[in-house]
Design a protein around this motif. Structure first.
Motif, PDB file in Angstrom:
ATOM      1  N   THR A  26       0.809  -1.221   0.000  1.00  0.00           N
ATOM      2  CA  THR A  26       0.000   0.000   0.000  1.00  0.00           C
ATOM      3  C   THR A  26       0.844   1.274   0.000  1.00  0.00           C
TER       4      THR A  26
ATOM      5  N   ASN B 152       0.632   3.962  -3.113  1.00  0.00           N
ATOM      6  CA  ASN B 152       0.219   5.341  -2.868  1.00  0.00           C
ATOM      7  C   ASN B 152       1.328   6.335  -3.204  1.00  0.00           C
TER       8      ASN B 152
ATOM      9  N   SER C 248     -10.814  -3.450  -1.644  1.00  0.00           N
ATOM     10  CA  SER C 248     -10.365  -2.214  -1.012  1.00  0.00           C
ATOM     11  C   SER C 248     -10.301  -2.388   0.505  1.00  0.00           C
ATOM     12  N   ASP C 249      -9.428  -1.625   1.133  1.00  0.00           N
ATOM     13  CA  ASP C 249      -9.257  -1.664   2.578  1.00  0.00           C
ATOM     14  C   ASP C 249      -8.969  -0.236   3.052  1.00  0.00           C
ATOM     15  N   PRO C 250     -10.006   0.613   3.109  1.00  0.00           N
ATOM     16  CA  PRO C 250      -9.812   2.025   3.447  1.00  0.00           C
ATOM     17  C   PRO C 250      -9.112   2.235   4.785  1.00  0.00           C
TER      18      PRO C 250
ATOM     19  N   ASN D   9      -6.675   0.668   5.978  1.00  0.00           N
ATOM     20  CA  ASN D   9      -5.233   0.611   5.741  1.00  0.00           C
ATOM     21  C   ASN D   9      -4.815   1.450   4.530  1.00  0.00           C
ATOM     22  N   LYS D  10      -5.690   2.380   4.143  1.00  0.00           N
ATOM     23  CA  LYS D  10      -5.394   3.396   3.124  1.00  0.00           C
ATOM     24  C   LYS D  10      -5.217   2.829   1.714  1.00  0.00           C
TER      25      LYS D  10
ATOM     26  N   GLN E  31      -7.427   2.262  -1.397  1.00  0.00           N
ATOM     27  CA  GLN E  31      -8.745   2.650  -1.882  1.00  0.00           C
ATOM     28  C   GLN E  31      -9.189   1.884  -3.122  1.00  0.00           C
ATOM     29  N   GLN E  32      -8.252   1.266  -3.858  1.00  0.00           N
ATOM     30  CA  GLN E  32      -8.607   0.580  -5.100  1.00  0.00           C
ATOM     31  C   GLN E  32      -9.130  -0.823  -4.800  1.00  0.00           C
ATOM     32  N   THR E  33      -9.284  -1.642  -5.826  1.00  0.00           N
ATOM     33  CA  THR E  33      -9.931  -2.942  -5.625  1.00  0.00           C
ATOM     34  C   THR E  33      -8.973  -4.130  -5.626  1.00  0.00           C
TER      35      THR E  33
END
Length: 400
Positions: A112, A116, A140-142, A144-145, A147-149
């Motif tokens: 991640t 990013n 996605s795992d917002p 843990n920052k 945002q995509q799939t």
């Protein structure tokens, strides 16, 4: 008994065998061939737990970085990274950097932060190597920052070549759930090479590997007669723990492990406990040190989990099977009751999996596979389920 470290860093006196060195050459040749191409190319290195995937990847990456930091090579000046979505393994890779002239700590990242940062800076790396690729997020795992799939999709956008280590039998969470057809479908439009490591480097007896593989599939096979490996079953968790402590005193790197389906009950001293018959020990704690859990001496008094031991080696492993692992006498089969599995983080619901019940059972079975294949010289088992425990103990007097 040979000296063993829990990590994939080879002792200075050791080296890769011919087969492993051949795979390293294949990875570097694949990278050199595909760097000039327009499409991102992917090399998939697979193999079961204990097949030496991380050792091969670490060696290939060190050779790559040596060439990238020397003039007039096929890789000179390249921006390469090794990614791993596993805190404990990331520590070991950074330790490897301290021992090598050609590796820097900044060469190693979690997926991640890499995604990013490179997206923000509009950067693209040349070669990305990914260890424990089965831990990449497939949703996605917002929190843990991310945002995509799908992390692999995003990484392929940011690299010319991707070297991916993958084992479908080591997927342990729904948010990183993968099926073979998913990966093949995702890679179908990219130049891809697959290589399977079929040799077992950790477990010292192939018959034990076969027995474990059968167990994970629900079959309780007869106990194999072994020469270089101890496979034993215990009537109580306390006697299992005493055995592990003895082995640890004799040989080191012997630890107690458990499936994560014991209640995470916080008591006054803020510890979560695993109970197994007359045994009561705390779960492994968050490891803020720079050493892997198994190599810290105080952890002989804790119970390790897939989150602290996945990817690492032990001399002897004592495994407690929790209440979700059961035995059906009528069907003569081991089965999973995922409703009893206490790792709720692993089961966070997703809507794109056709059969959640099947996926959950696979995750529990994968965790058993991971734990059972940690010990190089011995595996000791205690089952919480009384029926399964009875049938395991009955195996003591059987022969193949």
């Amino acid at each position: 008994m040979e000296t063993l470290t829990s990590s994939f860093i080879l002792p200075k006196t050791a080296k890769l065998d011919d087969n492993q060195q051949n795979v390293v050459r294949k990875i570097l040749d694949f990278s050199a061939t595909n760097i000039p191409c327009d499409k991102t190319a992917v090399f998939v290195l697979s193999g079961e737990a204990g097949a030496g995937k991380s050792i091969v990847l670490a060696s290939a990456f060190e050779k790559l970085q040596k060439l990238s930091r020397q003039p007039n090579t096929a890789f000179s000046g390249f921006d390469n990274k090794l990614l791993v979505n596993h805190n404990e393994m990331l520590k070991i890779y950074k330790e490897l950097a301290q021992q090598s002239t050609y590796l820097y700590k900044k060469d190693f990242m979690k997926p991640t932060p890499f995604i990013n940062h490179y997206q923000k800076e509009h950067k693209k790396a040349e070669i990305i190597m990914i260890d424990e690729g089965h831990l990449l997020l497939s949703k996605s795992d917002p929190f843990n920052k991310f945002q995509q799939t799908n992390q692999l999709v995003e990484i392929m956008k940011l690299a010319k070549v991707v070297i991916l280590v993958f084992d479908f039998a080591q997927v342990i969470k729904l948010k990183s759930y993968w099926q073979p057809n998913w990966l093949k479908s995702l890679l179908k439009d990219y130049p891809t090479q697959y290589y399977y490591l079929d040799q077992q480097y950790r477990l010292q007896d192939a018959k034990v590997t076969d027995w474990i593989n059968a167990f994970v599939k629900g079959h309780l096979a007869p106990k194999p007669t072994t020469k270089n490996f101890e496979l034993e079953f215990f009537a109580d968790g306390l006697s299992l723990y005493e055995k592990i402590k003895t082995k640890n005193q004799q040989f080191g790197l012997s630890r107690l492990l458990a499936t994560t389906d014991f209640p995470f009950t916080v008591l006054d001293d803020k510890k979560w406990f695993v109970t197994a018959g007359n045994l009561k020990l705390p779960w492994d704690k968050l490891n803020f040190t720079d050493r892997p859990w198994a190599e810290r001496p105080e952890t002989i008094n804790e119970v390790g989990s897939i989150y602290t031991i996945q990817g690492f080696d032990l001399n002897y492993a004592g495994v407690i099977l929790g209440p979700s692992v059961k035995y059906d006498e009528a069907e003569e089969k081991i089965y999973i009751d995922s409703n009893l599995y206490e790792d709720h983080e692993a089961f966070k619901t997703r809507t794109d999996v056709a059969s959640l019940a099947k996926a959950k059972n696979e995750i529990v079975a994968n965790s058993i596979n991971i734990l059972f294949k940690r010990g190089k010289f011995g595996l000791y088992i205690y089952a919480t389920d009384a029926t399964l425990r009875k049938h395991l103990l009955a195996l003591k007097n059987t022969k193949i």
